[in-house]
Design a protein around this motif. Structure first.
Motif, PDB file in Angstrom:
ATOM      1  N   VAL A   1       0.900  -1.125  -0.093  1.00 47.74           N
ATOM      2  CA  VAL A   1       0.134  -0.047   0.077  1.00 47.74           C
ATOM      3  C   VAL A   1       0.778   1.198   0.141  1.00 47.74           C
ATOM      4  O   VAL A   1       1.569   1.543   1.008  1.00 47.74           O
ATOM      5  N   ALA A   2       0.910   1.748  -1.216  1.00 51.54           N
ATOM      6  CA  ALA A   2       2.076   3.038  -1.259  1.00 51.54           C
ATOM      7  C   ALA A   2       1.372   3.951  -2.356  1.00 51.54           C
ATOM      8  O   ALA A   2       0.594   3.621  -3.241  1.00 51.54           O
ATOM      9  N   PRO A   3       2.196   5.159  -2.447  1.00 46.22           N
ATOM     10  CA  PRO A   3       1.670   6.030  -3.314  1.00 46.22           C
ATOM     11  C   PRO A   3       1.905   5.413  -4.941  1.00 46.22           C
ATOM     12  O   PRO A   3       1.253   6.137  -5.898  1.00 46.22           O
ATOM     13  N   THR A   4       2.753   4.641  -5.123  1.00 47.70           N
ATOM     14  CA  THR A   4       2.810   3.889  -6.399  1.00 47.70           C
ATOM     15  C   THR A   4       1.826   3.138  -6.715  1.00 47.70           C
ATOM     16  O   THR A   4       1.656   2.616  -7.855  1.00 47.70           O
ATOM     17  N   GLY A   5       1.160   2.639  -5.854  1.00 48.01           N
ATOM     18  CA  GLY A   5      -0.231   1.682  -6.205  1.00 48.01           C
ATOM     19  C   GLY A   5      -0.346   1.053  -4.898  1.00 48.01           C
ATOM     20  O   GLY A   5       0.130   0.790  -3.947  1.00 48.01           O
ATOM     21  N   VAL A   6      -1.632   0.259  -5.173  1.00 50.34           N
ATOM     22  CA  VAL A   6      -2.156  -0.600  -3.985  1.00 50.34           C
ATOM     23  C   VAL A   6      -2.510  -1.977  -4.321  1.00 50.34           C
ATOM     24  O   VAL A   6      -3.122  -2.076  -5.332  1.00 50.34           O
ATOM     25  N   SER A   7      -1.888  -3.085  -3.660  1.00 47.15           N
ATOM     26  CA  SER A   7      -2.045  -4.287  -4.066  1.00 47.15           C
ATOM     27  C   SER A   7      -2.264  -5.186  -2.668  1.00 47.15           C
ATOM     28  O   SER A   7      -1.307  -5.313  -2.115  1.00 47.15           O
ATOM     29  N   VAL A   8      -3.430  -5.330  -2.451  1.00 45.85           N
ATOM     30  CA  VAL A   8      -3.494  -6.249  -1.272  1.00 45.85           C
ATOM     31  C   VAL A   8      -4.694  -7.457  -1.396  1.00 45.85           C
ATOM     32  O   VAL A   8      -5.297  -7.568  -2.397  1.00 45.85           O
ATOM     33  N   GLY A   9      -4.745  -8.262  -0.612  1.00 43.59           N
ATOM     34  CA  GLY A   9      -5.657  -9.432  -0.729  1.00 43.59           C
ATOM     35  C   GLY A   9      -6.726  -9.444   0.370  1.00 43.59           C
ATOM     36  O   GLY A   9      -6.967  -8.396   0.804  1.00 43.59           O
ATOM     37  N   ALA A  10      -7.237 -10.701   0.798  1.00 43.62           N
ATOM     38  CA  ALA A  10      -8.313 -10.492   1.724  1.00 43.62           C
ATOM     39  C   ALA A  10      -7.872 -10.082   3.199  1.00 43.62           C
ATOM     40  O   ALA A  10      -6.789 -10.470   3.728  1.00 43.62           O
ATOM     41  N   LEU A  11      -8.688  -8.880   3.958  1.00 43.84           N
ATOM     42  CA  LEU A  11      -8.040  -8.547   4.930  1.00 43.84           C
ATOM     43  C   LEU A  11      -9.162  -9.050   6.258  1.00 43.84           C
ATOM     44  O   LEU A  11     -10.206  -9.310   5.832  1.00 43.84           O
ATOM     45  N   PRO A  12      -8.381  -9.232   7.617  1.00 46.73           N
ATOM     46  CA  PRO A  12      -9.654  -9.408   8.522  1.00 46.73           C
ATOM     47  C   PRO A  12     -10.578  -8.188   8.744  1.00 46.73           C
ATOM     48  O   PRO A  12     -10.619  -7.435   8.262  1.00 46.73           O
ATOM     49  N   ALA A  13     -11.828  -9.097   9.317  1.00 43.95           N
ATOM     50  CA  ALA A  13     -13.112  -8.098   9.472  1.00 43.95           C
ATOM     51  C   ALA A  13     -12.798  -7.184  10.531  1.00 43.95           C
ATOM     52  O   ALA A  13     -13.210  -7.496  11.545  1.00 43.95           O
ATOM     53  N   LEU A  14     -12.179  -5.998  10.260  1.00 37.35           N
ATOM     54  CA  LEU A  14     -11.976  -4.821  11.235  1.00 37.35           C
ATOM     55  C   LEU A  14     -12.221  -3.787  10.876  1.00 37.35           C
ATOM     56  O   LEU A  14     -11.753  -3.363   9.764  1.00 37.35           O
ATOM     57  N   PRO A  15     -13.332  -2.878  11.462  1.00 37.36           N
ATOM     58  CA  PRO A  15     -13.746  -1.729  10.935  1.00 37.36           C
ATOM     59  C   PRO A  15     -12.634  -0.656  10.614  1.00 37.36           C
ATOM     60  O   PRO A  15     -12.562  -0.076   9.748  1.00 37.36           O
ATOM     61  N   LEU A  16     -11.484  -0.921  11.311  1.00 37.85           N
ATOM     62  CA  LEU A  16     -10.370   0.115  11.003  1.00 37.85           C
ATOM     63  C   LEU A  16      -9.618  -0.063   9.823  1.00 37.85           C
ATOM     64  O   LEU A  16      -9.163   0.946   9.127  1.00 37.85           O
ATOM     65  N   LEU A  17      -9.721  -1.415   9.344  1.00 29.92           N
ATOM     66  CA  LEU A  17      -8.847  -1.614   7.679  1.00 29.92           C
ATOM     67  C   LEU A  17      -9.811  -1.051   6.497  1.00 29.92           C
ATOM     68  O   LEU A  17      -9.310  -1.119   5.381  1.00 29.92           O
ATOM     69  N   ALA A  18     -11.031  -0.459   6.915  1.00 31.22           N
ATOM     70  CA  ALA A  18     -11.653   0.072   5.794  1.00 31.22           C
ATOM     71  C   ALA A  18     -10.945   1.275   5.473  1.00 31.22           C
ATOM     72  O   ALA A  18     -11.336   1.676   4.105  1.00 31.22           O
ATOM     73  N   ALA A  19     -10.133   1.773   5.939  1.00 31.31           N
ATOM     74  CA  ALA A  19      -9.507   2.913   5.527  1.00 31.31           C
ATOM     75  C   ALA A  19      -8.317   2.479   4.520  1.00 31.31           C
ATOM     76  O   ALA A  19      -7.890   3.479   3.849  1.00 31.31           O
ATOM     77  N   VAL A  20      -8.107   1.521   3.999  1.00 32.74           N
ATOM     78  CA  VAL A  20      -7.018   1.139   3.239  1.00 32.74           C
ATOM     79  C   VAL A  20      -7.910   1.103   1.642  1.00 32.74           C
ATOM     80  O   VAL A  20      -8.939   0.714   1.393  1.00 32.74           O
ATOM     81  N   PRO A  21      -7.026   1.817   0.815  1.00 37.09           N
ATOM     82  CA  PRO A  21      -7.599   1.958  -0.501  1.00 37.09           C
ATOM     83  C   PRO A  21      -7.881   0.645  -1.031  1.00 37.09           C
ATOM     84  O   PRO A  21      -7.270  -0.384  -1.008  1.00 37.09           O
ATOM     85  N   ALA A  22      -8.627   0.797  -2.141  1.00 37.82           N
ATOM     86  CA  ALA A  22      -9.017  -0.439  -3.005  1.00 37.82           C
ATOM     87  C   ALA A  22      -7.737  -0.901  -3.825  1.00 37.82           C
ATOM     88  O   ALA A  22      -7.142   0.029  -4.128  1.00 37.82           O
ATOM     89  N   ASN A  23      -7.459  -1.845  -4.137  1.00 41.89           N
ATOM     90  CA  ASN A  23      -6.536  -2.163  -5.314  1.00 41.89           C
ATOM     91  C   ASN A  23      -6.640  -1.293  -6.521  1.00 41.89           C
ATOM     92  O   ASN A  23      -7.658  -1.079  -7.129  1.00 41.89           O
ATOM     93  N   GLY A  24      -5.384  -1.049  -6.893  1.00 41.14           N
ATOM     94  CA  GLY A  24      -5.154  -0.282  -8.329  1.00 41.14           C
ATOM     95  C   GLY A  24      -4.472   1.056  -7.772  1.00 41.14           C
ATOM     96  O   GLY A  24      -3.267   0.886  -6.914  1.00 41.14           O
TER      97      GLY A  24
END
Length: 535
Positions: free
Chosen positions: A270-293
């Motif tokens: 997760v960086a300014p150059t792009g976002v590439s993550v998989g499935a994340l734990p069900a934690l409301p705090l992690l909703a701040a992570v941008p979508a892939n791309g």
């Protein structure tokens, strides 16, 4: 005055090390009790067996949670759990801070520089308690790291307890924070101010970035919370867990603004150059992570925060610097950036870790990448800002218009009436806060006022001549003192030779000497001193 106050004032101070052990045990005991209370609440809200069958596991889980609050990692069969909430350190930190103040009120600590003794008196027993609890919490499934428990227990107790002792002593002695900074060396103080301001600016940028990302993803966070259906008690515990991980999230956001970003699993970024993550734990705090791309365009504005932090830090570093050497100003500005990079490398290493599973073994930023990039970005900006600030402080007055007022500085020497001698300097000589102390050079011996000299120049020359005479007199007095000391040592050696029967030699005695050794200094009255200088 009340009886209680009178008894407290007349009571004798307690021994510092035994009192430190009491403070450490009390802080640890209260912390464990608070964790046990929260664990009991969670146990009541969850399905469970009879109380007698679960009491041992419940207490062991509370002790493990207390160790997690001290950032102590532990091993499980699936791997290592080291991604721990930084916010839980607040509980033991506050308890140790309060008991540090209690120790300072009940023990006699003469000076502020002796605070480290009180901090060690608390940190040593507290580390021993943490290591013992790490041994007691071990099971076949969970194994806390005892070396890390000893280390983190000592570090947290030393910093928090020492801060409490220092705060209480400053309050008792009436020492302000500004006076405490004034006791530090000029260069150390200027670098510390620059580093703290740069680090604080980066931290503020990380807070703004995380809150903005969470605000844009608030509907997703609400949806995750509803899917969990935690209930009232479970919702409160879920909120506490997220608040405990909030400092980790802010550090992750700072690493994003620096450029390297962070990982949320193996082969993710997760960086300014792009976002590439998989499935994340069900934690409301992690909703701040941008979508892939591609990274959100608005988030790219955070890339300017490190340069802003370096600019502010460089200006403040040079403003309180003890010199105005133009070549050294960029160097010290860059050092400010390097120290900021070292600080955030340590924070990145503490904020990240592993969650045990194969895919979640790498969570968080890379400490060395964050430290290197922060040192370069903040350091370069601070170097340029320090150079510009140095030029601004030392610039020449503008041509034309009214003449700038003449500067005056006070030299260490005093006139015959005891007042400092003020020497006028040209208007282009920089004098002021953050600049070098300007001391006029002595004139040559043959630089005496002539018959045609102006009255003002003649007065300055007379004062300089008076200063030269005073310096010569002081040098002559010092030479007389050295001569008297040499004579005293020579007389003492001659007496020792007589006592040893003429056989005295340094280090040649067959038997150890039992007599005490003393140093003697002779002072002569002014009328008994030969005024002739030594050749």
């Amino acid at each position: 005055m009340s009886k209680t106050g009178t008894a407290a004032d007349t009571a004798e101070p307690r021994p510092i090390y035994s009192t430190g052990g009491i403070a450490a045990a009390s802080a640890a005991g209260i912390g464990v009790a608070v964790i046990v209370t929260f664990t009991m609440v969670g146990w009541v809200a969850a399905p469970h067996d009879t109380f007698g069958e679960d009491i041992a596991d419940l207490l062991r889980g509370a002790v493990l949670a207390w160790l997690v609050g001290h950032h102590v990692s532990f091993a499980i069969p699936e791997g290592q759990i080291s991604l721990l909430p930084m916010g839980l350190v607040l509980l033991p930190g506050l308890l140790l801070y309060r008991f540090g103040r209690w120790l300072a009120r009940n023990c006699e600590i003469g000076r502020l520089r002796h605070v480290y003794r009180a901090a060690l008196a608390i940190a040593g027993p507290y580390a021993a308690i943490a290591g013992t609890l790490a041994l007691l919490a071990r099971t076949d499934v969970v194994e806390p790291s005892m070396p890390r428990a000893l280390l983190m227990g000592f570090v947290i107790a030393f910093i928090s307890g020492g801060a409490g002792v220092l705060r209480q002593l400053m309050r008792d002695k009436g020492v302000a924070a500004g006076d405490l900074l004034a006791l530090m060396p000029d260069r150390t103080r200027s670098l510390m101010v620059g580093m703290l301001v740069s680090a604080g600016t980066l931290l503020a940028g990380g807070v703004v970035l995380f809150l903005a990302a969470l605000a844009f993803s608030l509907p997703d966070a609400i949806a995750i919370t509803r899917s969990l259906a935690p209930g009232v008690v479970g919702g409160a515990l879920l909120l506490i867990v997220q608040l405990a991980y909030l400092p980790n999230a802010v550090i992750f956001a700072v690493c994003y603004s620096l450029g390297p970003g962070f990982a949320l699993g193996a082969e993710t970024v997760v960086a300014p150059t792009g976002v590439s993550v998989g499935a994340l734990p069900a934690l409301p705090l992690l909703a701040a992570v941008p979508a892939n791309g591609a990274a959100p365009v608005l988030s790219l504005a955070a890339l300017a925060v490190p340069f802003l932090a370096g600019t502010i830090g460089g200006v403040l570093t040079q403003r309180s610097a003890p010199d105005v050497v133009s070549e050294a100003a960029p160097l010290w500005g860059f050092v400010c950036g390097v120290t900021t990079g070292i600080l955030y490398a340590a924070l990145a290493g503490v904020a990240g870790g592993s969650l045990g599973a194969q895919r979640m073994t790498e969570v968080g930023p890379s400490a060395w990448q964050v430290g290197l990039v922060a040192a370069l970005e903040v350091g370069v900006a601070a170097a340029v800002a320090a150079w510009v600030a140095n030029w601004w402080y030392t610039r020449e007055p503008r041509r034309g218009g009214e003449a700038a007022p003449r500067n005056e500085v006070s030299v260490p020497e005093k006139a015959s009436d005891g007042a400092p001698v003020a020497v006028e300097l040209p208007p282009d000589v920089p004098v002021g806060k953050g600049l070098a102390t300007v001391t006029p050079l002595r004139a040559r011996e043959d630089d005496e006022p002539g018959e045609g000299a102006e009255p003002e120049e003649a007065g300055i020359a007379e004062r300089r001549a008076e200063l030269r005479r005073r310096r010569k007199a002081r040098r002559h007095d010092r030479s007389l003192e050295r001569r008297a000391r040499k004579e005293a040592r020579r007389e003492l050696r001659s007496r020792r030779r007589e006592d040893k029967g003429g056989r005295w030699r340094r280090g040649a005695s067959d038997e150890p000497s039992e007599e005490e050794m003393y140093g003697i200094t002779y002072e002569a009255a002014p009328e008994d001193v030969d005024p002739a200088p030594r050749s």
